[in-house]
Write a protein that holds these residues in place. Sequence first.
Motif, PDB file in Angstrom:
ATOM      1  N   LYS A 197      -9.508  -4.616  -5.063  1.00  0.00           N
ATOM      2  CA  LYS A 197      -9.545  -4.364  -6.507  1.00  0.00           C
ATOM      3  C   LYS A 197      -9.554  -2.871  -6.811  1.00  0.00           C
ATOM      4  O   LYS A 197      -8.927  -2.424  -7.782  1.00  0.00           O
ATOM      5  N   ARG A 199      -8.196  -0.554  -4.943  1.00  0.00           N
ATOM      6  CA  ARG A 199      -6.825  -0.095  -4.703  1.00  0.00           C
ATOM      7  C   ARG A 199      -5.923  -0.421  -5.884  1.00  0.00           C
ATOM      8  O   ARG A 199      -5.116   0.406  -6.322  1.00  0.00           O
ATOM      9  N   GLN A 200      -6.077  -1.633  -6.415  1.00  0.00           N
ATOM     10  CA  GLN A 200      -5.250  -2.033  -7.549  1.00  0.00           C
ATOM     11  C   GLN A 200      -5.542  -1.164  -8.774  1.00  0.00           C
ATOM     12  O   GLN A 200      -4.626  -0.764  -9.500  1.00  0.00           O
ATOM     13  N   MET A 204      -2.698   1.169 -10.567  1.00  0.00           N
ATOM     14  CA  MET A 204      -2.317   0.937 -11.952  1.00  0.00           C
ATOM     15  C   MET A 204      -2.731   2.076 -12.873  1.00  0.00           C
ATOM     16  O   MET A 204      -2.314   2.120 -14.039  1.00  0.00           O
ATOM     17  N   ARG A 212       3.203   5.108  -8.712  1.00  0.00           N
ATOM     18  CA  ARG A 212       2.482   3.981  -8.128  1.00  0.00           C
ATOM     19  C   ARG A 212       2.919   3.732  -6.687  1.00  0.00           C
ATOM     20  O   ARG A 212       2.089   3.445  -5.814  1.00  0.00           O
ATOM     21  N   ILE A 216       0.536   3.887  -3.347  1.00  0.00           N
ATOM     22  CA  ILE A 216       0.474   2.840  -2.318  1.00  0.00           C
ATOM     23  C   ILE A 216       0.764   3.421  -0.942  1.00  0.00           C
ATOM     24  O   ILE A 216       0.089   3.109   0.046  1.00  0.00           O
TER      25      ILE A 216
END
Length: 375
Positions: A197, A199-200, A204, A212, A216
């Motif tokens: 979460k 990382r997300q 975002m 983005r 990553i």
Amino acid sequence: MHDISGKPAERRLLRGSLDIEKDLSEGAPRRYGLDIAAAWAAIGIFAIMAMAVVYLMAPILIPLSLAVVTGLIFGVAAEKLTDLGIPPLPTALLLAGAFGFGVFFIAGLLADPITQLAANAPDLVRGAYDRITPLFSRLGWLNISPQTFESGQMSMEKVLENTGSILGILSASLTPALLQGMIFFAALVLFLSARLKLRQMLIMAFPRRGQRLAAIRVMNAIDSALGYYFATAALVYGALGVVTALITWGGGLAMPVLWGLFAFLSSFVPFLGVTLMTIALATAGLLTHETLVMGLLPALGFFLVHLAMENLVMPAVMGKRLEVNAFIIFTAIIFWTWMWGAAGAMLALPLSIIGMTIADELRPAKRKARRSLPG
């Protein structure tokens, strides 16, 4: 006709653009020497204040930083367990429990020898005085005689008094250390369980698709670099610990297993760890043996084995996958040791690896090379 051919129109457009650029250049604010100095001074003041905050918040930032770095090191293992179908929270509890078991196991191994060492500290200090003072008396150019150690700050009584005060300081620091340990394990479990979460959320937070993708790529590179380096280093330094235990056993030193454990742990702190370990082995050897050659032989053997592993084995295993700049690591160790003490020395290497990985992934030449790839 001229307007149809376009040449006078092109001249008018060019003349108009030059006039616009001239107006913009005349209206743009100019920076003089004092303005530039003020801007750099503001940046310097901000950097100094940021370092002051990091220094003052060390009791909180140290366990949190250790938890994040440890969680990043366990990132590859966490992904493997998640792929096997284990939920995030049990995965976090399993990894944190394994790490805690290893820490307590090592602490249990160290508890009895350290207790014996503290109990025998006065006899060891007296033996060191009796062994070292004749050596100093042979070196007349140092102007040190046995009488030097009989009065002042270097006297036997003063040294024993300082030893007692050091033990008192260590015992007084036990409660804050336990509190920081609880913060560390709690933060480690929460970080590992909410890792995906987090990382997300970070991904975002960037508005553009290219940013983005870069985020990553950087996160994956950090997980891979830390996990690969420390997994490989644990195997290599474990072999170094076994060899050090054999060297100390053959050199006649007491508790060879403890020396091997110290060699394993100290090797994760580049430069500083091998230096302290070599000095400790040399001191123990000189206190154990009568001759200078036999006393220095275990320290010399450890230093040569460590030198061979760092310059031959580690580069051969790592290859060019993770090239660590020695100067950056050395500077980072000095800086973080000054900021956070022993904990900073342990964090210097992983923080340097994270910084160098981010710089390598965001390098302009590397981004251009990726854009030129087909597909």
